[in-house]
Design an enzyme around this catalytic site. Structure first.
Site, PDB file in Angstrom:
ATOM      1  N   LEU A  48      -2.338  -4.102   0.528  1.00 21.41           N
ATOM      2  CA  LEU A  48      -1.245  -3.408   1.201  1.00 21.41           C
ATOM      3  C   LEU A  48      -1.767  -2.733   2.456  1.00 21.41           C
ATOM      4  O   LEU A  48      -2.581  -1.807   2.369  1.00 21.41           O
ATOM      5  CB  LEU A  48      -0.621  -2.355   0.285  1.00 21.41           C
ATOM      6  CG  LEU A  48      -0.159  -2.803  -1.097  1.00 21.41           C
ATOM      7  CD1 LEU A  48       0.464  -1.639  -1.849  1.00 21.41           C
ATOM      8  CD2 LEU A  48       0.826  -3.959  -0.999  1.00 21.41           C
TER       9      LEU A  48
ATOM     10  N   SER B 154      -3.962  -3.472   4.598  1.00 23.98           N
ATOM     11  CA  SER B 154      -5.427  -3.413   4.505  1.00 23.98           C
ATOM     12  C   SER B 154      -6.062  -4.386   5.479  1.00 23.98           C
ATOM     13  O   SER B 154      -5.695  -5.566   5.524  1.00 23.98           O
ATOM     14  CB  SER B 154      -5.886  -3.753   3.088  1.00 23.98           C
ATOM     15  OG  SER B 154      -5.342  -2.859   2.140  1.00 23.98           O
TER      16      SER B 154
ATOM     17  N   TYR C 195      -4.661  -0.479  -1.485  1.00 28.33           N
ATOM     18  CA  TYR C 195      -3.822   0.057  -0.415  1.00 28.33           C
ATOM     19  C   TYR C 195      -4.707   0.636   0.681  1.00 28.33           C
ATOM     20  O   TYR C 195      -5.616   1.419   0.410  1.00 28.33           O
ATOM     21  CB  TYR C 195      -2.908   1.140  -0.984  1.00 28.33           C
ATOM     22  CG  TYR C 195      -1.962   1.789   0.009  1.00 28.33           C
ATOM     23  CD1 TYR C 195      -1.536   1.115   1.154  1.00 28.33           C
ATOM     24  CD2 TYR C 195      -1.470   3.058  -0.205  1.00 28.33           C
ATOM     25  CE1 TYR C 195      -0.663   1.706   2.055  1.00 28.33           C
ATOM     26  CE2 TYR C 195      -0.590   3.661   0.692  1.00 28.33           C
ATOM     27  CZ  TYR C 195      -0.192   2.978   1.818  1.00 28.33           C
ATOM     28  OH  TYR C 195       0.666   3.554   2.708  1.00 28.33           O
ATOM     29  N   CYS C 196      -4.444   0.226   1.934  1.00 32.13           N
ATOM     30  CA  CYS C 196      -5.177   0.740   3.096  1.00 32.13           C
ATOM     31  C   CYS C 196      -6.671   0.447   2.913  1.00 32.13           C
ATOM     32  O   CYS C 196      -7.047  -0.668   2.602  1.00 32.13           O
ATOM     33  CB  CYS C 196      -4.865   2.220   3.292  1.00 32.13           C
ATOM     34  SG  CYS C 196      -5.494   2.951   4.823  1.00 32.13           S
ATOM     35  N   LEU C 197      -7.536   1.443   3.079  1.00 31.04           N
ATOM     36  CA  LEU C 197      -8.966   1.212   2.905  1.00 31.04           C
ATOM     37  C   LEU C 197      -9.318   0.908   1.456  1.00 31.04           C
ATOM     38  O   LEU C 197     -10.386   0.346   1.182  1.00 31.04           O
ATOM     39  CB  LEU C 197      -9.759   2.416   3.409  1.00 31.04           C
ATOM     40  CG  LEU C 197      -9.837   2.539   4.934  1.00 31.04           C
ATOM     41  CD1 LEU C 197     -10.451   3.874   5.332  1.00 31.04           C
ATOM     42  CD2 LEU C 197     -10.630   1.393   5.543  1.00 31.04           C
TER      43      LEU C 197
END
Length: 563
Positions: free
Chosen positions: A321, A323, A293-295
Site C-alpha cells: 500500500l 510503498s 503500508y508505506c515504508l
C-alpha cells in the site's frame, strides 16, 4: 551540538542545502543571457496582460488573464471575481507563474537544486498570498462584516489555545475523543507476541468459518498501526475480519533514547521476520498473505526477498500500500534528502538518540503548505471556524519517533543510494534481490500521493518477475488507503493484472488504457486476496501457548499507547 541547536530554528532543514541550491541557481542564471532575455520578455508580456485586464476588471463579464492551477482552490469563490480583488489575485498568479519560469529551465543547474529553489520560492510566495490577509481576502471581509468582527475574536482565542497546547505537549482540540482502545483501534483481538521492538496482535474471528491462509499486516514504523484500524466504519482490519480473514497486525514500539542503536537489521529480523515466525507458528502449514503500508511495505519487500533468497516458501502473496521499492523518484520528499540534509539530521538525532515525529510531520506539512498550513490558519484563526477533528486527523498527530541509527541507515541506503532496487542491499551479509520474489503482488498507489508518487510505486513492475496486480486509486497517501466502501463514497480506482511473462507497459500508457471503476478499491483487493486465501475452515485459536506464544493481553496492546 551547533547543528542540533540550529535545527530548532530551521525546523530540521539544512541551511547549507538551501544556500547551495539558491547559489547554484543564481550563478547559472547570472551567466545565462538568453534566459535573462526570456524572463524579461515574459515580464513585459505579463505586465501588458495585467494592464489590459485592469482596464476591464470592473466589468461584469471580464475574463481572467490567468487561471489558477486545478488544485489551487484559494480564489474559486464568487467574491474573488469582484473588483479590485480580481485584479489582486490575478497579479499574484502572474507573479507566481513568472517566478516558476525563473527558477526552472536554467541551463546548468542540478535537478535537485532546481527543485529546492522552485519549492522554496513557491513557499515564500504562498506566504504572501492575498488569501492569507484580511485586507485582500473578500470572503474574509464579508465574514468579518457579517459577524461584526466576532470571527477574529474567536480565531484569536483558537490561536491562543492551540499555542498553549503545543507548548505544553497536549494533543490538538478534539483529539482526546479518538483514543486507541476506546474510540479507535477497537477491533477485538489479543496480543500474542511481544519483543523489545514489536507487539503482534491477532484479531478475534467474526465469522463461523475463516479463510485458511491468514493475513499479516506490517505498517510503517514511522506511524502507529491503527491508521488501518480507525473507528469501526473506517477500519480495514474490521473489514477483513468481517469477511472471514484471520488477521495479524504488527504494532511497533515507539522508540526512545535507549533505542538509539537499533538499526534496519533489527527492524527486519526482530520486526517483520519475527512476526512472520509467530504468525506461521500460530497458523502452521498454511501460506501467509502479507500486507505492508508505506515504508512497512518496503520493509516487507525486503523480508520477502530475503525469504526467497533463502528458499523459504511460507509467503503466499504480498500486498503493498503506497510503498516504494525504488527511490530514484520519491517526489517532493526528495527535497529533504541529500548528503547535507542527512548529515544535518544525524546531528539532530545525535543529541536525543532519536528523531521526533513532529519534525517529520513538519516536513510533510511543508510539502503541501498551501492546504495544510496557510488554508488551515486562515480558516481557523481568521474565519474563526474550527475544523472538526476526525479519527484520521487524530491519528495523524499521534506522532512516533525514529531511532538514530535506523533512521540514518534507511535514508542513506534506500533514499540516497537506492541500494534495494539496485541489488546492493545486504541482509545477514549477503545481498537480496527483489527479482527473487515469486509470490503474486497487489500494489496500491494513490493519484495525489506526494510521499510515494504513483509512477514511482509503479516501478514494482520493473523490479519483480512475478504476477503484479496494480491498483491506482484517487486520493492521497493516507486518504487513498483509508477508503472504505459504502454510500456516499466519492472515489474511483483503476486496476489490472500483469502476468509474470507479459511485456512491460509504461505508466502513462497503463493509465490511459485502464478503465476507472467507481467506488473504493477495497472490494477489488478483497476479491484478489480471497483468491489466494484457501478454503474456509474453523477459526484458529488465539495464540499458541504450547508453542511459547500465549495470549499476553487485549488489543490494542501496550506499545501503541506509549507517548
Amino acid at each position: 551540538m551547533a547543528h542540533a541547536a540550529m535545527a530548532r530554528l530551521t525546523q530540521g532543514l539544512s541551511p547549507e542545502t538551501l544556500v547551495a541550491s539558491y547559489a547554484d541557481w543564481w550563478v547559472h542564471l547570472a551567466m545565462a543571457p538568453g534566459k535573462q532575455k526570456e524572463l524579461a520578455e515574459k515580464a513585459l508580456r505579463k505586465t501588458a496582460r495585467l494592464v489590459r485586464f485592469s482596464a476591464q476588471a470592473a466589468g461584469e463579464d471580464c475574463a481572467p488573464c490567468i487561471e489558477p492551477l486545478p488544485q489551487d482552490k484559494r480564489f474559486s469563490a464568487p467574491e474573488w471575481q469582484q473588483w479590485p480583488f480580481n485584479l489582486i489575485y490575478e497579479s499574484f498568479l502572474l507573479n507566481q507563474q513568472w517566478w516558476h519560469n525563473a527558477t526552472t529551465g536554467v541551463n546548468g543547474v542540478s535537478r535537485h537544486h532546481e527543485q529546492i529553489a522552485t519549492f522554496g520560492t513557491r513557499q515564500l510566495l504562498d506566504t504572501f498570498s492575498p488569501s492569507n490577509f484580511l485586507a485582500t481576502n473578500p470572503e474574509l471581509i464579508k465574514k468579518t462584516v457579517e459577524e461584526g468582527g466576532a470571527n477574529l475574536v474567536r480565531g484569536a482565542r483558537y490561536w491562543w489555545e492551540d499555542g498553549l497546547r503545543q507548548k505544553t505537549n497536549q494533543l490538538p482540540e478534539g483529539a482526546e475523543h479518538f483514543r486507541p482502545g476506546h474510540e479507535v483501534a477497537v477491533t477485538p483481538g489479543k496480543v500474542v507476541y511481544r519483543n523489545e521492538l514489536i507487539e503482534l496482535i491477532q484479531y478475534s474471528p467474526q465469522t463461523e468459518t475463516v479463510y485458511a491462509d491468514p493475513v499479516l499486516i506490517v505498517p510503517s514504523w514511522i506511524l502507529k498501526y491503527y491508521i488501518l484500524d480507525l473507528s469501526p466504519g473506517n477500519s480495514l482490519v474490521r473489514y477483513l475480519v468481517e469477511r472471514g480473514h484471520t488477521v495479524f497486525m504488527v504494532s511497533w514500539k515507539n522508540p526512545d533514547a535507549n533505542d538509539r542503536d537499533l538499526g534496519m537489521d533489527d527492524y527486519l529480523n526482530r520486526g517483520v521476520l519475527a512476526a512472520i515466525d509467530a504468525a506461521t507458528t500460530i497458523v502452521p502449514k498454511r501460506s501467509l498473505n502479507t500486507m505492508g503500508y508505506c515504508l512497512g511495505g518496503t520493509l516487507l519487500s525486503m523480508a520477502a526477498a530475503t525469504l526467497a533468497r533463502d528458499g523459504d516458501t511460507r509467503l503466499g502473496s504480498m500486498t503493498l500500500l503506497a510503498s516504494e521499492v525504488d527511490f530514484t523518484e520519491p517526489g517532493e520528499l526528495s527535497l529533504f534528502i541529500d548528503e547535507s540534509q542527512i548529515a544535518y539530521l544525524e546531528d539532530i538525532m545525535w543529541e536525543h538518540g532519536f528523531l521526533d515525529g513532529k519534525q517529520m510531520a513538519g516536513a510533510f506539512a511543508l510539502l503541501n503548505s498551501r492546504d495544510l498550513v496557510w488554508s488551515r490558519m486562515v480558516h481557523d484563526y481568521l474565519f474563526g471556524i474550527r475544523q472538526p477533528m476526525t479519527d484520521l486527523g487524530a491519528w495523524n498527530v499521534d506522532a512516533t519517533r525514529m531511532p538514530f541509527r535506523q533512521h540514518s541507515e534507511y535514508l542513506r541506503s534506500l533514499y540516497l543510494n537506492n541500494d534495494l532496487a539496485d541489488g546492493r542491499y545486504q541482509v545477514d551479509g549477503r545481498p537480496i534481490a527483489l527479482s527473487d520474489i515469486r509470490v503474486p503482488v497487489f500494489s496500491v498507489a494513490a493519484q495525489r500521493d506526494t510521499v510515494a508518487p504513483w509512477p514511482s510505486v509503479y516501478k514494482i513492475h520493473l523490479l519483480t518477475d512475478t504476477e503484479v496486480t496494480f491498483c491506482l486509486t484517487t486520493g492521497g497517501h493516507n486518504v487513498g488507503v483509508v477508503n472504505p466502501p459504502g454510500p456516499g463514497v466519492r472515489r474511483s480506482h483503476q486496476v489490472s493484472t500483469r502476468a509474470a511473462d507479459e511485456r512491460y507497459v509504461d505508466p502513462g500508457t497503463w493509465f490511459a488504457n485502464t478503465p476507472a471503476i467507481d467506488g473504493s478499491w477495497w472490494p477489488s483487493w478483497a476479491e484478489w486476496l480471497e483468491a489466494h486465501a484457501g478454503q474456509r475452515v474453523a477459526p484458529p485459536a488465539l495464540g499458541a501457548a504450547k508453542a511459547g506464544l500465549p495470549v499476553l493481553g487485549d488489543a490494542p496492546g501496550q506499545y501503541v499507547l506509549m507517548p
